[in-house]
Design an enzyme around this catalytic site. Structure first.
Site, mmCIF file in Angstrom:
data_model
loop_
_atom_site.group_PDB
_atom_site.id
_atom_site.type_symbol
_atom_site.label_atom_id
_atom_site.label_comp_id
_atom_site.label_asym_id
_atom_site.label_seq_id
_atom_site.Cartn_x
_atom_site.Cartn_y
_atom_site.Cartn_z
ATOM 1 N N GLY A 12 0.787 -1.234 0.000
ATOM 2 C CA GLY A 12 0.000 0.000 0.000
ATOM 3 C C GLY A 12 0.818 1.282 0.000
ATOM 4 C CG ASN A 14 1.664 3.242 -5.774
ATOM 5 O OD1 ASN A 14 2.058 4.271 -6.320
ATOM 6 N ND2 ASN A 14 2.256 2.066 -5.922
ATOM 7 C CG HIS A 111 1.977 -2.044 -15.291
ATOM 8 N ND1 HIS A 111 1.605 -3.276 -14.777
ATOM 9 C CD2 HIS A 111 3.008 -2.277 -16.141
ATOM 10 C CE1 HIS A 111 2.384 -4.207 -15.307
ATOM 11 N NE2 HIS A 111 3.239 -3.635 -16.132
HETATM 12 C C1 GAR Z 1 3.454 -1.274 -7.433
HETATM 13 O O1 GAR Z 1 4.785 -1.281 -7.880
HETATM 14 C C2 GAR Z 1 2.492 -1.321 -8.589
HETATM 15 O O2 GAR Z 1 2.951 -0.642 -9.711
HETATM 16 C C3 GAR Z 1 2.418 -2.804 -8.837
HETATM 17 O O3 GAR Z 1 2.393 -3.382 -7.555
HETATM 18 C C4 GAR Z 1 3.130 -2.558 -6.666
HETATM 19 C C5 GAR Z 1 2.263 -2.277 -5.443
HETATM 20 O O4 GAR Z 1 2.984 -1.597 -4.470
HETATM 21 N N1 GAR Z 1 1.258 -3.145 -9.596
HETATM 22 C C6 GAR Z 1 1.244 -4.080 -10.531
HETATM 23 O O5 GAR Z 1 2.206 -4.768 -10.796
HETATM 24 C C7 GAR Z 1 -0.079 -4.243 -11.247
HETATM 25 N N2 GAR Z 1 0.076 -5.019 -12.439
HETATM 26 P P1 GAR Z 1 2.255 -0.909 -3.234
HETATM 27 O O6 GAR Z 1 1.308 -1.955 -2.623
HETATM 28 O O7 GAR Z 1 3.354 -0.557 -2.305
HETATM 29 O O8 GAR Z 1 1.506 0.299 -3.741
#
Ligand code: GAR
Length: 196
Positions: A12, A14, A111
């Site tokens: 989480g 983001n 992404h």
């Molecule tokens: C992020 O790097 C996002 O871009 C990726 O998962 C991670 C989540 O991080 N998403 C994907 O790969 C979707 N295809 P977070 O939970 O710390 O935000």
């Protein structure tokens, strides 16, 4: 004011970037609800700490997507919390028809690659394995295809000679935390048209 719903499966960071951007007055909106398909997701803790309603909704029988009945439950929860824009923030399931028809052009995703290169899982590792010299991250509208909707913003990250998958992903995430709040801000301010 734009009401956002966030779907997250993991750490989480983001989500945290969106929470912080709102708190700092950078992003004119509010997060109405956070939903996770993973009961252990730290994203749920981050939401609770920020005083945002947060729910684990069981994902149902399929690993890669939510069956229609389950999508309906997610949609009901988002609607109940007056969500206008759905932000996928590390939500590791493919979005299907029930979701898309209830939030047409109102779902966006972040992404970790320069789409259309390296869709799918562990995009930073795909980039490293391929040997590209630059990768990055992309925000885009979500459609029925995986990581394929209209692009909103991108940021470039150089691949360094001694990068590991972890170090590269870390630097990509720094850029994610900049372009995701900015993308939502531009949408909230009406400066980006919803994707067709
Ligand atoms: C992020 O790097 C996002 O871009 C990726 O998962 C991670 C989540 O991080 N998403 C994907 O790969 C979707 N295809 P977070 O939970 O710390 O935000």
């Amino acid at each position: 004011m734009l009401t956002i719903g966030v779907l997250a499966s993991g750490q989480g960071t983001n989500l945290q970037a969106l929470i912080d951007a709102i708190k700092e007055g950078y992003l004119p909106g509010r997060i109405g609800v956070v939903i996770s398909d993973n009961p252990q997701a730290y994203a749920l803790e981050r939401a609770k700490k920020a005083g945002i309603p947060a729910f684990y909704l069981p994902p149902g029988p399929r690993k890669t997507y939510l069956v229609s009945e389950v999508e309906k439950q997610y949609v009901e929860c988002l609607v109940k919390h007056q969500v206008q824009l759905v932000c996928l923030a590390g939500f590791m399931r493919v979005i299907k028809r029930t979701f898309l028809s209830n939030f047409p052009n109102r779902i966006i995703n972040i992404h970790p690659s320069l789409l259309p290169a390296f869709p799918g899982l562990e995009a930073w590792k795909q980039a490293l394995d391929y040997g590209v010299k630059f990768t990055g991250c992309t925000t885009h509208f979500v459609n029925e295809y995986v990581d394929a909707g209209k692009i909103i913003l991108q940021a470039v990250v150089p691949v360094l000679p001694d990068d590991t998958p972890e170090s590269l992903h870390r630097r990509i995430q720094e850029k994610e935390h900049f372009i995701y709040p900015l993308s939502v801000k531009l949408i909230a301010q009406g400066q980006i048209k919803y994707g067709e």
